[in-house]
Design an enzyme around this catalytic site. Structure first.
Site, PDB file in Angstrom:
ATOM      1  N   ARG A  92       0.835  -1.220   0.000  1.00  0.00           N
ATOM      2  CA  ARG A  92       0.000   0.000   0.000  1.00  0.00           C
ATOM      3  C   ARG A  92       0.867   1.268   0.000  1.00  0.00           C
ATOM      4  NH1 ARG A  92      -2.821  -3.703  -0.780  1.00  0.00           N
ATOM      5  NH2 ARG A  92      -4.811  -4.229   0.174  1.00  0.00           N
ATOM      6  N   SER A  95     -10.903  -0.558   3.258  1.00  0.00           N
ATOM      7  CA  SER A  95     -10.121  -0.766   4.490  1.00  0.00           C
ATOM      8  C   SER A  95      -9.700   0.586   5.057  1.00  0.00           C
ATOM      9  CB  SER A  95      -8.856  -1.570   4.188  1.00  0.00           C
ATOM     10  OG  SER A  95      -9.204  -2.777   3.590  1.00  0.00           O
ATOM     11  N   GLU A 124      -5.311   3.911   6.250  1.00  0.00           N
ATOM     12  CA  GLU A 124      -5.015   3.596   4.853  1.00  0.00           C
ATOM     13  C   GLU A 124      -5.411   4.745   3.911  1.00  0.00           C
ATOM     14  OE1 GLU A 124      -5.522  -0.449   3.236  1.00  0.00           O
ATOM     15  OE2 GLU A 124      -6.433   0.531   1.501  1.00  0.00           O
TER      16      GLU A 124
HETATM   17  C1  LIG Z   1     -15.392  -0.494  -1.089  1.00  0.00           C
HETATM   18  C2  LIG Z   1     -13.919  -0.240  -1.316  1.00  0.00           C
HETATM   19  C3  LIG Z   1     -13.066  -1.309  -1.484  1.00  0.00           C
HETATM   20  C4  LIG Z   1     -11.689  -1.094  -1.703  1.00  0.00           C
HETATM   21  N1  LIG Z   1     -10.892  -2.184  -1.851  1.00  0.00           N
HETATM   22  C5  LIG Z   1      -9.558  -2.004  -2.051  1.00  0.00           C
HETATM   23  C6  LIG Z   1      -8.688  -3.143  -2.210  1.00  0.00           C
HETATM   24  O1  LIG Z   1      -9.134  -4.293  -2.221  1.00  0.00           O
HETATM   25  N2  LIG Z   1      -7.373  -2.903  -2.387  1.00  0.00           N
HETATM   26  C7  LIG Z   1      -6.848  -1.635  -2.418  1.00  0.00           C
HETATM   27  O2  LIG Z   1      -5.635  -1.512  -2.586  1.00  0.00           O
HETATM   28  N3  LIG Z   1      -7.649  -0.558  -2.260  1.00  0.00           N
HETATM   29  C8  LIG Z   1      -8.981  -0.701  -2.091  1.00  0.00           C
HETATM   30  N4  LIG Z   1      -9.797   0.382  -1.911  1.00  0.00           N
HETATM   31  C9  LIG Z   1      -9.193   1.752  -1.920  1.00  0.00           C
HETATM   32  C10 LIG Z   1      -9.310   2.495  -3.275  1.00  0.00           C
HETATM   33  O3  LIG Z   1     -10.283   1.925  -4.087  1.00  0.00           O
HETATM   34  C11 LIG Z   1      -7.985   2.499  -4.042  1.00  0.00           C
HETATM   35  O4  LIG Z   1      -6.974   3.077  -3.258  1.00  0.00           O
HETATM   36  C12 LIG Z   1      -8.094   3.279  -5.346  1.00  0.00           C
HETATM   37  O5  LIG Z   1      -6.918   3.133  -6.112  1.00  0.00           O
HETATM   38  C13 LIG Z   1      -8.371   4.776  -5.132  1.00  0.00           C
HETATM   39  O6  LIG Z   1      -8.712   5.326  -6.384  1.00  0.00           O
HETATM   40  P1  LIG Z   1      -9.455   6.705  -6.519  1.00  0.00           P
HETATM   41  O7  LIG Z   1      -9.483   7.024  -7.976  1.00  0.00           O
HETATM   42  O8  LIG Z   1     -10.765   6.662  -5.829  1.00  0.00           O
HETATM   43  O9  LIG Z   1      -8.432   7.660  -5.770  1.00  0.00           O
HETATM   44  P2  LIG Z   1      -8.712   8.880  -4.781  1.00  0.00           P
HETATM   45  O10 LIG Z   1      -9.328   8.340  -3.528  1.00  0.00           O
HETATM   46  O11 LIG Z   1      -9.438   9.969  -5.459  1.00  0.00           O
HETATM   47  O12 LIG Z   1      -7.218   9.349  -4.481  1.00  0.00           O
HETATM   48  C14 LIG Z   1      -6.353   8.536  -3.718  1.00  0.00           C
HETATM   49  C15 LIG Z   1      -4.974   9.203  -3.644  1.00  0.00           C
HETATM   50  O13 LIG Z   1      -4.377   9.208  -4.933  1.00  0.00           O
HETATM   51  C16 LIG Z   1      -4.050  10.542  -5.337  1.00  0.00           C
HETATM   52  N5  LIG Z   1      -4.324  10.597  -6.767  1.00  0.00           N
HETATM   53  C17 LIG Z   1      -5.501  10.345  -7.389  1.00  0.00           C
HETATM   54  N6  LIG Z   1      -5.362  10.421  -8.718  1.00  0.00           N
HETATM   55  C18 LIG Z   1      -4.049  10.735  -8.947  1.00  0.00           C
HETATM   56  C19 LIG Z   1      -3.271  10.961 -10.128  1.00  0.00           C
HETATM   57  N7  LIG Z   1      -3.803  10.864 -11.361  1.00  0.00           N
HETATM   58  N8  LIG Z   1      -1.959  11.264  -9.986  1.00  0.00           N
HETATM   59  C20 LIG Z   1      -1.380  11.345  -8.750  1.00  0.00           C
HETATM   60  N9  LIG Z   1      -2.071  11.148  -7.608  1.00  0.00           N
HETATM   61  C21 LIG Z   1      -3.388  10.843  -7.701  1.00  0.00           C
HETATM   62  C22 LIG Z   1      -4.944  11.437  -4.504  1.00  0.00           C
HETATM   63  O14 LIG Z   1      -4.357  12.714  -4.338  1.00  0.00           O
HETATM   64  C23 LIG Z   1      -5.025  10.646  -3.203  1.00  0.00           C
HETATM   65  O15 LIG Z   1      -3.866  10.904  -2.434  1.00  0.00           O
HETATM   66  C24 LIG Z   1     -11.174   0.222  -1.716  1.00  0.00           C
HETATM   67  C25 LIG Z   1     -12.053   1.306  -1.545  1.00  0.00           C
HETATM   68  C26 LIG Z   1     -13.406   1.082  -1.347  1.00  0.00           C
HETATM   69  C27 LIG Z   1     -14.334   2.255  -1.184  1.00  0.00           C
END
Ligand SMILES: Cc1cc2nc3c(=O)[nH]c(=O)nc-3n(C[C@H](O)[C@H](O)[C@H](O)COP(=O)(O)OP(=O)(O)OC[C@H]3O[C@@H](n4cnc5c(N)ncnc54)[C@H](O)[C@@H]3O)c2cc1C
Length: 339
Positions: free
Chosen positions: A169, A239, A335
């Site tokens: 992570r 998480s 996380e």
């Molecule tokens: C129900 C649920 C289940 C999940 N299961 C998992 C799992 O099994 N495994 C796991 O690893 N994660 C999981 N996650 C967490 C999440 O889905 C991941 O971390 C995902 O990659 C976040 O994507 P996002 O587009 O929503 O990012 P955001 O939440 O919008 O951003 C996350 C971070 O990335 C940065 N960011 C976003 N886009 C960019 C970019 N283009 N360039 C640079 N930085 C950027 C943001 O500034 C922030 O710091 C889960 C979340 C939920 C709600």
């Protein structure tokens, strides 16, 4: 929302429904460029106006503040294509493609590599930030390179997987490059040759003896839907705590008192413990405090019932972490990213 140029950028945009925890958030400006040139133009505007930039994807791993000044930027680059060389395939994917939609499209094409990562919410551009992982696979297992643009200059370049410094992570995008670059494109290594990874949990039992990438992805979706609350129904960020790494000595001490405790040996004299198990043992599963609660089926997931805000959620998380620390002497780390 979804403006492509700053002329069309809204002023004071409500991002409450743009984060899966539905924490109330008002952004001074929000822009979602769909081309590299409009992304460059947005970076240029931020530079000349000296607006701090907050990068966002699908908002599924962030704790947003009530107010975001400067410019909230969600790269909405939605192109992707495949380059084949025999059985090896490279997928080039824009940061704005939905991660789950990409996984299902690649699995439908019969390509192996990301099928275990089905149903993880969010955009492809955010996937390297925390090196998304599930069911025994991490993004770093298939990532060849990441294309980024520097926020300060707009200069674009590729980083190979080693340069991304991936960990559990974790990546360079959470550390040295945090707030310095925006991820614009990924290059992923896939294969038409079967290479299922079925060793995690009950995945093997859910697929036939000759699995396809699609059957594995569908099995992962089914398991996840049974275990995890859907953020569209009950607000959450997946998480909420990382699984903690502790010394082997600490683990052995705990095992004397809790012989059933799950643990996962790691390199460097360390052991990974299951944060959800620790929280559950403290009797916190299903507990609610005001607007927030610990999910009734998955102790690692904190849910928002509505009417709460970030300070309230952080205070609830503190109470949980303190309870776990008092009982097990183990520190829990958040996380999601606190923006
Ligand atoms: C129900 C649920 C289940 C999940 N299961 C998992 C799992 O099994 N495994 C796991 O690893 N994660 C999981 N996650 C967490 C999440 O889905 C991941 O971390 C995902 O990659 C976040 O994507 P996002 O587009 O929503 O990012 P955001 O939440 O919008 O951003 C996350 C971070 O990335 C940065 N960011 C976003 N886009 C960019 C970019 N283009 N360039 C640079 N930085 C950027 C943001 O500034 C922030 O710091 C889960 C979340 C939920 C709600």
């Amino acid at each position: 929302m979804g403006a492509d140029s700053l002329d069309g950028a809204s002023v004071w945009v409500d991002l409450t429904t743009a984060n899966t925890l539905r924490l109330p958030c008002q952004a001074a400006r929000y822009i979602a460029p769909t081309t590299l040139s409009s992304l460059q133009a947005a970076l240029y505007s931020a530079r000349i106006h000296q607006w701090p930039i907050t990068l966002l994807g699908g908002g599924s791993n962030v704790l947003l503040p009530p107010t975001l000044h400067g410019m909230a930027l969600r790269p909405a680059l939605r192109h992707w294509w495949l380059e084949r060389s025999g059985d090896d395939v490279t997928a080039y994917v824009g940061a704005g493609v939905s991660w789950h939609a990409l996984v299902m499209a690649l699995a439908t094409h019969g390509l192996w590599g990301v099928e275990n990562l089905a149903l993880i919410p969010g955009d492809c551009g955010a996937a390297p930030v925390q090196n998304i992982g599930a069911y025994g696979v991490e993004l770093s297992d298939v990532l060849k390179a990441v294309q980024v643009a520097e926020l300060a200059t707009g200069e674009m370049y590729w980083l190979n997987a080693d340069a991304c410094q991936f960990g559990y992570r974790d990546s360079i995008f959470k550390r040295a490059l945090a707030g310095k670059v925006v991820i614009t494109q990924l290059a992923l290594r896939l294969s038409a040759t079967p290479r299922p990874v079925l060793g995690y949990g009950d995945l093997a039992a859910r697929v036939s003896e000759s699995p396809t990438p699609l059957s594995v992805a569908q099995a992962v979706c089914a398991i996840r839907q049974e275990k995890l609350p859907d953020p569209a129904v009950l607000a959450n960020a997946g998480s909420f705590f990382k699984n903690p790494l502790v010394s082997n000595e600490h683990t052995h001490r705990l095992l004397k008192e809790y012989p059933d405790m799950p643990y996962f040996p790691q390199p460097n004299n360390q052991t990974k413990l299951a944060a959800g198990w620790l929280i559950d043992q403290c009797g916190l599963k299903g507990q609610r405090l005001g607007a927030f609660g610990v999910h009734e089926r998955q102790a690692l997931v904190l849910v928002h019932f509505g009417g709460g805000d970030r300070p309230g959620l952080l205070s609830f998380a503190d109470t949980i972490a303190q309870t776990v620390f008092d009982r097990f002497g183990v520190l829990l780390e958040l996380e999601p990213r606190v923006i």
